[in-house]
Design a protein around this motif. Structure first.
Motif, PDB file in Angstrom:
ATOM      1  N   GLU A 210     -76.003  11.878   7.386  1.00 35.73           N
ATOM      2  CA  GLU A 210     -75.829  12.327   6.002  1.00 35.73           C
ATOM      3  C   GLU A 210     -74.368  12.671   5.734  1.00 35.73           C
ATOM      4  O   GLU A 210     -73.874  12.466   4.615  1.00 35.73           O
ATOM      5  N   LEU A 211     -73.673  13.171   6.734  1.00 38.57           N
ATOM      6  CA  LEU A 211     -72.254  13.490   6.573  1.00 38.57           C
ATOM      7  C   LEU A 211     -71.460  12.247   6.198  1.00 38.57           C
ATOM      8  O   LEU A 211     -70.631  12.277   5.275  1.00 38.57           O
ATOM      9  N   LEU A 212     -71.695  11.134   6.878  1.00 39.88           N
ATOM     10  CA  LEU A 212     -70.984   9.898   6.549  1.00 39.88           C
ATOM     11  C   LEU A 212     -71.327   9.430   5.141  1.00 39.88           C
ATOM     12  O   LEU A 212     -70.458   8.931   4.420  1.00 39.88           O
ATOM     13  N   THR A 213     -72.566   9.596   4.749  1.00 48.62           N
ATOM     14  CA  THR A 213     -72.972   9.201   3.399  1.00 48.62           C
ATOM     15  C   THR A 213     -72.224  10.014   2.342  1.00 48.62           C
ATOM     16  O   THR A 213     -71.729   9.471   1.347  1.00 48.62           O
ATOM     17  N   VAL A 214     -72.131  11.320   2.571  1.00 46.12           N
ATOM     18  CA  VAL A 214     -71.427  12.197   1.627  1.00 46.12           C
ATOM     19  C   VAL A 214     -69.937  11.850   1.580  1.00 46.12           C
ATOM     20  O   VAL A 214     -69.343  11.756   0.491  1.00 46.12           O
ATOM     21  N   LEU A 215     -69.322  11.656   2.741  1.00 42.37           N
ATOM     22  CA  LEU A 215     -67.898  11.336   2.768  1.00 42.37           C
ATOM     23  C   LEU A 215     -67.622   9.965   2.151  1.00 42.37           C
ATOM     24  O   LEU A 215     -66.578   9.767   1.508  1.00 42.37           O
ATOM     25  N   ALA A 216     -68.543   9.037   2.333  1.00 38.09           N
ATOM     26  CA  ALA A 216     -68.385   7.712   1.717  1.00 38.09           C
ATOM     27  C   ALA A 216     -68.435   7.818   0.196  1.00 38.09           C
ATOM     28  O   ALA A 216     -67.703   7.113  -0.519  1.00 38.09           O
ATOM     29  N   LYS A 217     -69.280   8.707  -0.323  1.00 43.02           N
ATOM     30  CA  LYS A 217     -69.348   8.923  -1.766  1.00 43.02           C
ATOM     31  C   LYS A 217     -68.047   9.518  -2.281  1.00 43.02           C
ATOM     32  O   LYS A 217     -67.535   9.108  -3.344  1.00 43.02           O
TER      33      LYS A 217
END
Length: 552
Positions: A210-217
């Motif tokens: 989820e961290l990568l998803t948030v940072l990608a956003k």
């Protein structure tokens, strides 16, 4: 740790001490990590009667210069002839002459001094240095001096903390461990711009995916950004993150203790399948544009600039940096906030992290075996473990820089602290530099958070953000105390040193190839196999055998 275990430990590992010297304690390590008083952390509530400096008799009849070499952190420049050094000279007749070497160059400089046996009177070392060089004859062995009664202040800590025996090499102690005083618990942790999460209605990540998803956003919203920035290269990235991602890594010696493997054992991180997952995760972050493409070469200064200019939104490192970064960033962005997150899960239901050591950080101070009149140096260092000396070396001069509160504990004077209210990089680092005090100086019994909290509160830099930070870290059950490595004998230490040089030379050339995608992740299996053949399995056996021996 039981008294029975402690007594056996004394006989089997440090027989040169008086029988039963460790038997007096039962849970000294636990007591010493609770953040209590100096007395709870080893009983050094005052210097014993035979402590010369405290009883009015100076350690040296005439003035003696003592050369001390240690690492200089860029946040706290070291200056010679500080207030504290002047007072130490006044009380002991020992004139401390500091040779502070920048942290970035310290490892190389230190190894050169050791290899050429051109040591100062006192030098800062770490546990690995003791394993590597303790039995080579360059450092003064200490246990006989303790047996003779020349180290009464230090011996109180030794008796109260059975884990301290892990600082020995082949049954001998070659350095004085730096001991923390009233240390609050924190460590490496994930820190993110929570104001941006709120602004863009992004949920706090509960897992590393989820961290990568948030940072990608965030990267999508801010195309010119480098969401995840790091400092000091690949080794720092792995050292701060690998354990939380299900494996482990330590700089210089990638061996680490894994509580989740076979009930707890030592694992050579880069030679384990779990480490392949770590590299795969960073490769994904790199390909997504989330991880700073300059991660392998980014310095601490560049890292700080990215975070405090709004260029980067996340880091995983010493989470306390987030408080300072927030204050700097708010100079241009009023509502900007860096805050630590609870440790994300690396697998379903699995989250883990280590606190920083709250008693023994691994820093030690050794005396050169060639130093003249070593008993004077022994007495000087031992005196520094008394509470009066610790007060001096962390708070300065009583009445000028601090007073004692109703519990007899030192408290900075507000008029002195006020001088540093607007100082950079922080008021407390500026004050520490002025006094020449605390953890980053030559201070065997040191404070860190104890003094930091006082300065921040007196200068108005303590607010709800601080309260929230320490509450999050303190209540996060993913954090556990780090395990100190077991003592090695002379042959083991030499073999560990030899194997680490060989393995690190090979492995250090491989990590970035997999993170940057030069090699496919599946090819890392060959690296694991090669590392095993080159000695990773043997290293694990050495450490696990040493641990089993210690338990007996």
């Amino acid at each position: 740790m039981s008294s029975k275990w402690s007594k056996r430990l004394t006989v089997s590992v440090t027989g040169v001490l008086l029988a039963g010297s460790l038997a007096a304690c039962s849970s000294g390590q636990e007591a010493s990590t609770t953040g209590g008083s100096g007395t709870a952390q080893g009983g050094a509530s005052g210097a014993p009667a035979n402590s010369q400096a405290a009883s009015g008799t100076k350690i040296s009849d005439k003035e003696r210069t003592v050369r001390v070499v240690f690492a200089e952190n860029p946040n706290q420049p070291i200056k010679n002839n500080s207030i504290i050094q002047q007072e130490i000279l006044k009380q002991t007749n020992m004139k401390l002459e500091y040779e502070a070497i920048p942290t970035s160059n310290y490892t190389d400089k230190k190894k050169t001094l050791i290899a050429t046996n051109n040591l100062p009177d006192i030098i800062q070392l770490d546990k690995q240095d003791l394993n590597d060089f303790g039995s080579t004859g360059v450092f003064l062995p200490l246990l006989d001096y303790m047996k003779k009664g020349l180290m009464p202040n230090f011996k109180k800590f030794w008796d109260a903390n059975p884990d301290m025996v892990k600082m020995t090499v082949d049954g001998e102690l070659y350095a004085f461990p730096a001991i923390a005083r009233n240390e609050a618990k924190n460590g490496f942790g994930p820190v993110i711009r929570t104001d941006l999460l709120k602004k863009h209605q992004l949920a706090e990540p509960k897992t590393f995916d989820e961290l990568l998803t948030v940072l990608a956003k965030l990267k999508e919203l801010y195309p010119d950004s480098k969401p995840w920035s790091i400092r000091n290269g690949t080794q720092q990235l792995l050292a701060t993150s690998a354990y939380m991602l299900g494996s482990g890594f330590n700089k210089g010696n990638p061996m680490y203790f894994d509580k989740d493997v076979e009930g707890g054992k030592y694992v050579f991180g880069p030679a384990s399948p779990a480490f392949k997952n770590v590299l795969s995760y960073f490769n994904k972050a790199y390909k997504m544009g989330v991880l700073d493409t300059d991660y392998a070469t980014s310095t601490q200064q560049q890292w700080t600039e990215k975070l405090t200019s709004g260029k980067s939104f996340f880091f995983l490192d010493n989470s306390g940096f987030g408080l300072n970064n927030t204050r700097d960033l708010r100079k241009s962005q009023q509502d900007a906030t860096f805050q630590v997150l609870p440790i994300p899960e690396y697998a379903p239901g699995k989250a883990r992290a280590n606190f920083y050591a709250t008693v023994f950080t691994g820093k030690t101070f050794a005396i050169s075996a060639k130093a003249k009149d070593p008993e004077q140096l022994i007495k000087l260092l031992d005196w520094m473990y008394s509470e009066p000396a610790s007060n001096l070396m962390n708070f300065g001069i009583e009445g000028t820089n601090y007073t004692l509160d109703e519990k007899g504990q030192p408290k900075f004077k507000e008029d002195y602290v006020a001088k540093f209210k607007t100082s950079t990089p922080t008021p407390y680092y500026a004050l520490y530099s002025d006094l020449g005090c605390c953890q980053l100086s030559f201070t065997p019994y040191y404070t860190n958070t104890m003094t930091q909290f006082q300065v921040e509160k007196m200068t108005g830099n303590w607010d709800a953000l601080n309260d929230e930070y320490w509450k999050i870290v303190g209540s996060d059950k993913a954090y556990v105390e780090p395990v100190m490595d077991p003592p090695l004998n002379k042959q083991e230490a030499a073999r560990v040193r030899e194997l680490n040089v060989t393995l690190n030379t090979m492995l250090d050339q491989e990590y970035d190839k997999f993170i940057m995608g030069v090699k496919k992740i599946d090819e890392y299996d060959a690296v694991i196999k090669k590392a095993r053949e080159m000695g990773a399995t043997e290293l694990e056996k050495i450490y696990n055998d040493a641990l089993a021996r210690l338990k007996k």
